[in-house]
Scaffold this motif. Structure first.
Motif, PDB file in Angstrom:
ATOM      1  N   VAL A 264       0.856  -1.179   0.000  1.00 54.28           N
ATOM      2  CA  VAL A 264       0.000   0.000   0.000  1.00 54.28           C
ATOM      3  C   VAL A 264       0.893   1.231   0.000  1.00 54.28           C
ATOM      4  CG1 VAL A 264      -1.800   1.262   1.226  1.00 54.28           C
ATOM      5  CG2 VAL A 264      -1.812  -1.243   1.223  1.00 54.28           C
ATOM      6  N   LEU A 265       0.773   2.053  -1.015  1.00 49.48           N
ATOM      7  CA  LEU A 265       1.590   3.259  -1.113  1.00 49.48           C
ATOM      8  C   LEU A 265       1.080   4.332  -0.155  1.00 49.48           C
ATOM      9  CD1 LEU A 265       2.004   3.459  -4.993  1.00 49.48           C
ATOM     10  CD2 LEU A 265       3.516   2.378  -3.320  1.00 49.48           C
ATOM     11  N   CYS A 266       1.961   5.222   0.208  1.00 46.92           N
ATOM     12  CA  CYS A 266       1.612   6.291   1.151  1.00 46.92           C
ATOM     13  C   CYS A 266       1.992   7.640   0.559  1.00 46.92           C
ATOM     14  CB  CYS A 266       2.308   6.075   2.493  1.00 46.92           C
ATOM     15  SG  CYS A 266       1.827   4.569   3.345  1.00 46.92           S
ATOM     16  N   PRO A 267       1.215   8.147  -0.399  1.00 46.91           N
ATOM     17  CA  PRO A 267       1.498   9.485  -0.917  1.00 46.91           C
ATOM     18  C   PRO A 267       1.239  10.531   0.155  1.00 46.91           C
ATOM     19  CG  PRO A 267      -0.585   8.669  -1.785  1.00 46.91           C
ATOM     20  CD  PRO A 267       0.042   7.532  -1.040  1.00 46.91           C
ATOM     21  N   PRO A 268       1.797  11.744   0.010  1.00 52.26           N
ATOM     22  CA  PRO A 268       1.575  12.794   1.010  1.00 52.26           C
ATOM     23  C   PRO A 268       0.090  12.996   1.290  1.00 52.26           C
ATOM     24  CG  PRO A 268       3.237  13.482  -0.566  1.00 52.26           C
ATOM     25  CD  PRO A 268       2.677  12.190  -1.086  1.00 52.26           C
ATOM     26  N   ARG A 269      -0.237  13.106   2.567  1.00 55.22           N
ATOM     27  CA  ARG A 269      -1.643  13.252   2.969  1.00 55.22           C
ATOM     28  C   ARG A 269      -2.097  14.684   2.691  1.00 55.22           C
ATOM     29  NH1 ARG A 269      -3.363   9.180   6.394  1.00 55.22           N
ATOM     30  NH2 ARG A 269      -4.926  10.563   7.308  1.00 55.22           N
ATOM     31  N   CYS A 270      -3.072  14.800   1.796  1.00 50.24           N
ATOM     32  CA  CYS A 270      -3.630  16.111   1.441  1.00 50.24           C
ATOM     33  C   CYS A 270      -5.142  16.037   1.557  1.00 50.24           C
ATOM     34  CB  CYS A 270      -3.229  16.504   0.018  1.00 50.24           C
ATOM     35  SG  CYS A 270      -1.433  16.613  -0.235  1.00 50.24           S
ATOM     36  N   PRO A 271      -5.805  17.117   1.952  1.00 49.77           N
ATOM     37  CA  PRO A 271      -7.268  17.098   2.112  1.00 49.77           C
ATOM     38  C   PRO A 271      -7.976  16.984   0.770  1.00 49.77           C
ATOM     39  CG  PRO A 271      -6.406  19.302   2.468  1.00 49.77           C
ATOM     40  CD  PRO A 271      -5.224  18.413   2.336  1.00 49.77           C
ATOM     41  N   PRO A 272      -9.278  16.691   0.781  1.00 47.34           N
ATOM     42  CA  PRO A 272     -10.038  16.538  -0.468  1.00 47.34           C
ATOM     43  C   PRO A 272     -10.139  17.835  -1.249  1.00 47.34           C
ATOM     44  CG  PRO A 272     -11.192  15.516   1.380  1.00 47.34           C
ATOM     45  CD  PRO A 272     -10.085  16.336   1.967  1.00 47.34           C
ATOM     46  N   ILE A 273     -10.548  17.684  -2.503  1.00 46.49           N
ATOM     47  CA  ILE A 273     -10.810  18.826  -3.380  1.00 46.49           C
ATOM     48  C   ILE A 273     -12.056  19.561  -2.882  1.00 46.49           C
ATOM     49  CG2 ILE A 273     -11.437  19.502  -5.732  1.00 46.49           C
ATOM     50  CD1 ILE A 273      -8.592  18.527  -5.507  1.00 46.49           C
ATOM     51  N   GLY A 274     -11.987  20.879  -2.890  1.00 41.57           N
ATOM     52  CA  GLY A 274     -13.151  21.687  -2.530  1.00 41.57           C
ATOM     53  C   GLY A 274     -12.980  22.507  -1.273  1.00 41.57           C
ATOM     54  N   LEU A 275     -11.919  22.281  -0.507  1.00 38.51           N
ATOM     55  CA  LEU A 275     -11.706  23.037   0.732  1.00 38.51           C
ATOM     56  C   LEU A 275     -11.029  24.375   0.472  1.00 38.51           C
ATOM     57  CD1 LEU A 275     -10.623  20.198   3.195  1.00 38.51           C
ATOM     58  CD2 LEU A 275     -12.859  21.285   2.956  1.00 38.51           C
ATOM     59  N   GLY A 276     -10.186  24.451  -0.554  1.00 37.42           N
ATOM     60  CA  GLY A 276      -9.541  25.706  -0.905  1.00 37.42           C
ATOM     61  C   GLY A 276      -8.266  25.966  -0.132  1.00 37.42           C
ATOM     62  N   ARG A 277      -7.332  26.664  -0.800  1.00 37.45           N
ATOM     63  CA  ARG A 277      -6.056  27.076  -0.201  1.00 37.45           C
ATOM     64  C   ARG A 277      -5.312  25.892   0.415  1.00 37.45           C
ATOM     65  NH1 ARG A 277      -7.424  32.921   2.707  1.00 37.45           N
ATOM     66  NH2 ARG A 277      -8.283  33.921   0.843  1.00 37.45           N
ATOM     67  N   THR A 278      -5.272  24.822  -0.335  1.00 35.40           N
ATOM     68  CA  THR A 278      -4.646  23.600   0.159  1.00 35.40           C
ATOM     69  C   THR A 278      -3.411  23.284  -0.680  1.00 35.40           C
ATOM     70  OG1 THR A 278      -6.781  22.729   0.865  1.00 35.40           O
ATOM     71  CG2 THR A 278      -4.999  21.160   0.608  1.00 35.40           C
ATOM     72  N   PRO A 279      -2.254  23.127  -0.050  1.00 32.69           N
ATOM     73  CA  PRO A 279      -1.070  22.705  -0.819  1.00 32.69           C
ATOM     74  C   PRO A 279      -1.126  21.209  -1.122  1.00 32.69           C
ATOM     75  CG  PRO A 279      -0.501  22.956   1.492  1.00 32.69           C
ATOM     76  CD  PRO A 279      -1.945  23.378   1.367  1.00 32.69           C
ATOM     77  N   PHE A 280      -0.744  20.846  -2.311  1.00 29.61           N
ATOM     78  CA  PHE A 280      -0.717  19.447  -2.708  1.00 29.61           C
ATOM     79  C   PHE A 280       0.725  19.036  -2.994  1.00 29.61           C
ATOM     80  CE2 PHE A 280      -4.974  20.887  -3.827  1.00 29.61           C
ATOM     81  CZ  PHE A 280      -5.754  19.909  -3.227  1.00 29.61           C
ATOM     82  N   GLU A 281       1.060  17.829  -2.622  1.00 28.43           N
ATOM     83  CA  GLU A 281       2.402  17.307  -2.815  1.00 28.43           C
ATOM     84  C   GLU A 281       2.326  15.985  -3.576  1.00 28.43           C
ATOM     85  OE1 GLU A 281       4.430  17.035   0.883  1.00 28.43           O
ATOM     86  OE2 GLU A 281       3.844  19.045   1.532  1.00 28.43           O
ATOM     87  N   THR A 282       3.473  15.560  -4.066  1.00 25.74           N
ATOM     88  CA  THR A 282       3.529  14.337  -4.870  1.00 25.74           C
ATOM     89  C   THR A 282       4.584  13.381  -4.313  1.00 25.74           C
ATOM     90  OG1 THR A 282       5.174  15.257  -6.389  1.00 25.74           O
ATOM     91  CG2 THR A 282       2.848  15.580  -6.945  1.00 25.74           C
ATOM     92  N   MET A 283       4.477  12.136  -4.739  1.00 24.12           N
ATOM     93  CA  MET A 283       5.519  11.157  -4.506  1.00 24.12           C
ATOM     94  C   MET A 283       5.852  10.497  -5.839  1.00 24.12           C
ATOM     95  SD  MET A 283       3.612   7.820  -2.821  1.00 24.12           S
ATOM     96  CE  MET A 283       5.182   6.954  -2.749  1.00 24.12           C
ATOM     97  N   GLU A 284       7.073  10.034  -5.991  1.00 19.04           N
ATOM     98  CA  GLU A 284       7.500   9.394  -7.228  1.00 19.04           C
ATOM     99  C   GLU A 284       7.965   7.988  -6.918  1.00 19.04           C
ATOM    100  OE1 GLU A 284      11.104  10.172 -10.218  1.00 19.04           O
ATOM    101  OE2 GLU A 284       9.565  11.748 -10.306  1.00 19.04           O
ATOM    102  N   ILE A 285       7.524   7.027  -7.719  1.00 15.08           N
ATOM    103  CA  ILE A 285       7.885   5.628  -7.513  1.00 15.08           C
ATOM    104  C   ILE A 285       8.485   5.065  -8.795  1.00 15.08           C
ATOM    105  CG2 ILE A 285       6.073   5.284  -5.789  1.00 15.08           C
ATOM    106  CD1 ILE A 285       4.465   3.829  -7.977  1.00 15.08           C
ATOM    107  N   ALA A 286       9.227   4.009  -8.646  1.00 12.55           N
ATOM    108  CA  ALA A 286       9.753   3.281  -9.806  1.00 12.55           C
ATOM    109  C   ALA A 286       8.657   2.381 -10.364  1.00 12.55           C
ATOM    110  CB  ALA A 286      10.974   2.461  -9.412  1.00 12.55           C
ATOM    111  N   ALA A 287       8.388   2.524 -11.641  1.00 13.21           N
ATOM    112  CA  ALA A 287       7.356   1.723 -12.307  1.00 13.21           C
ATOM    113  C   ALA A 287       8.036   0.649 -13.127  1.00 13.21           C
ATOM    114  CB  ALA A 287       6.461   2.601 -13.165  1.00 13.21           C
ATOM    115  N   GLU A 288       8.441  -0.419 -12.485  1.00  7.97           N
ATOM    116  CA  GLU A 288       9.144  -1.491 -13.156  1.00  7.97           C
ATOM    117  C   GLU A 288       8.214  -2.223 -14.120  1.00  7.97           C
ATOM    118  OE1 GLU A 288      10.649  -3.979 -10.118  1.00  7.97           O
ATOM    119  OE2 GLU A 288      12.081  -2.487  -9.345  1.00  7.97           O
TER     120      GLU A 288
END
Length: 478
Positions: A264-288
């Motif tokens: 189970v991957l654990c991307p950065p925890r970000c709130p749902p769409i629609g709350l506003g003024r929310t920073p979003f982050e990403t994670m990068e994985i190897a896609a073998e």
């Protein structure tokens, strides 16, 4: 008409009487149609085709006597004609009278209302079905470098707030999207349709994953106030074999390795769409190659009285057994759920390295000529000799434009999949603008040639500059 009515009375069976009654009424259907159109005329056609006066009901829109044993009743609801009823009697019965006209008119009222509301209900159902077909996710396209399987199961056979999309991006990259609008029914479906269109538009701009979710968050606040949406947005690069994941309050993706082990991957925890003024982050994985990424909505794992974490873990265990991608989807999707169920499974295949050619060159006047030679040798090794003249011309035009605008090295890449892709990247952030050159114009002809001769072309911003690309279909072998 009287002879026909007598024959009907002499018929031996009800079936024969019904058939003969219909045949007898056919010549008078013109009068019945006039009743329907005019709202109840008080006349009938005479033998010469004229319209002499004829008595009927007391109301101007009431029934009309077409014959002593034939009666036409206009059916009107809320002032709108909806049909016409034709009543007939055989010769053993007395002719229609005013009491029959009144009874027929009274019976015609509920009949007209039933027809009117039946049609209205059918129109509403057709509207809903059209809306559902329009916003319901369809089969994703077949793309090089990955194998796709999906399951979409609306609750109670009605579309809800779940959706998924597989969106081709420049450079043979692919955007993978799964979202879930909180709520049920048509309101959630309407919001889903608008947000899905917004995601496709943002993806076409080739924005970074976190920027897509940020822009979608701003759009959602204007289009769907007080509505929350969870969404996971992934970008897979089959050449680099990397996958970037951004999640907005969505359930975590599950990655199944080539060895069958699932995590189970654990991307950065970000709130749902629609709350506003929310920073979003990403994670990068190897896609073998031969690994599989599984995206899903809560309808697949959520069960009343059970912790959602345990449900996700149970799904991971099912996926870790290892099986063909279609069998994987069949094995984890339940037969019936109270909520919408969406599952998107992607098995990464990648693009073989021998189908990719890349060069880093200094921006010099002779660079375009050197690129033409590299393109010729590469296409020859790929067995694509017939594409050499046009590919050389278009690649050199893009390189010439890049040489004029930058002083740092230029990257040129050729990629062979189901089409031939050429990319030219430089560090200049100014995007080229397509225009039709005039007769005396010295600039602008290169990009115009690319737009006319290539099947597709486009530009995208990248870290440190831009990329201009074009693609051409690979001809079938003779």
């Amino acid at each position: 008409m009287s002879e026909a009515v007598q024959a009907i009375g002499d018929s031996s069976t009800p079936e024969q009487a019904t058939k003969m009654l219909c045949e007898a009424a056919v010549p008078r259907l013109a009068d019945a149609a006039a009743v329907y159109v005019d709202g109840g005329p008080q006349h009938r056609l005479d033998p010469e085709g004229r319209l002499p006066p004829r008595w009927g009901g007391d109301r101007p829109c009431g029934p009309a006597v077409l014959d002593e044993h034939l009666l036409a009743v206009p059916l009107r609801a809320y002032g709108t004609p909806v049909g016409c009823a034709v009543l007939a009697r055989d010769r053993e019965r007395v002719a229609f009278g005013r009491a029959d006209l009144l009874a027929a008119e009274q019976l015609g009222v509920p009949a007209a209302l039933t027809i009117f509301h039946g049609r209205l209900h059918r129109q509403q159902l057709e509207t809903v079905e059209t809306l559902q077909r329009g916003i319901r996710p369809g089969s994703p396209p077949e793309l090089p470098g990955l194998e796709i399987s999906f399951r979409y199961q609306p609750a109670a056979e009605r579309v809800g707030g779940d959706w998924f999309d597989v969106i081709p991006l420049p450079g043979s990259r692919v955007a993978l999207v799964v979202g879930d609008v909180m709520g049920h029914g048509l309101p959630a479906a309407a919001v889903m349709g608008r947000l899905r269109t917004a995601v496709q538009t943002l993806a076409s701009l080739d924005l970074p994953a976190e920027q897509v979710l940020h822009s979608l968050d701003e759009i959602a606040q204007r289009l769907a106030a007080q509505t929350l949406t969870t969404c996971v947005y992934c970008v897979y690069d089959p050449v680099l074999r990397r996958c970037t994941i951004a999640s907005a309050g969505h359930l975590p993706p599950i990655l199944v390795g080539a060895d069958g082990k699932a995590e189970v991957l654990c991307p950065p925890r970000c709130p749902p769409i629609g709350l506003g003024r929310t920073p979003f982050e990403t994670m990068e994985i190897a896609a073998e190659d031969d690994s599989m990424l599984v995206l899903y909505t809560d309808g697949l794992v959520e069960q009343r009285g059970q912790d959602i974490g345990h449900s996700v873990e149970a799904l991971r265990e099912k996926l870790s057994r290892g099986a063909p991608i279609e069998e994987v989807c069949d094995g984890v999707v339940p037969s019936a759920r109270a909520d919408d169920v969406t599952l998107l499974a992607i098995r990464f295949k990648g693009v073989p390295s021998h189908n990719v050619a890349q060069w880093l060159m200094e921006p010099q006047p002779m660079t375009a000529g050197r690129v033409r030679g590299l393109v010729r040798r590469t296409l020859t090794s790929w067995g694509l000799e017939r594409m050499i003249p046009v590919a050389q011309l278009l690649a050199s035009e893009l390189v010439t434009n890049a040489v004029r605008q930058t002083s740092r090295p230029i990257t040129i890449r050729l990629l062979r999949t189901d089409a031939l892709l050429c990319e030219v990247s430089d560090d200049d952030h100014r995007m080229p603008i397509l225009r039709e050159p005039g007769v005396l114009d010295e600039d602008g002809r290169g990009l115009y040639l690319v737009s006319q001769l290539a099947e597709r072309w486009g530009t995208s911003r990248v870290a440190g500059g831009k990329t201009v690309w074009f693609s051409m279909p690979i001809p079938l072998a003779r």
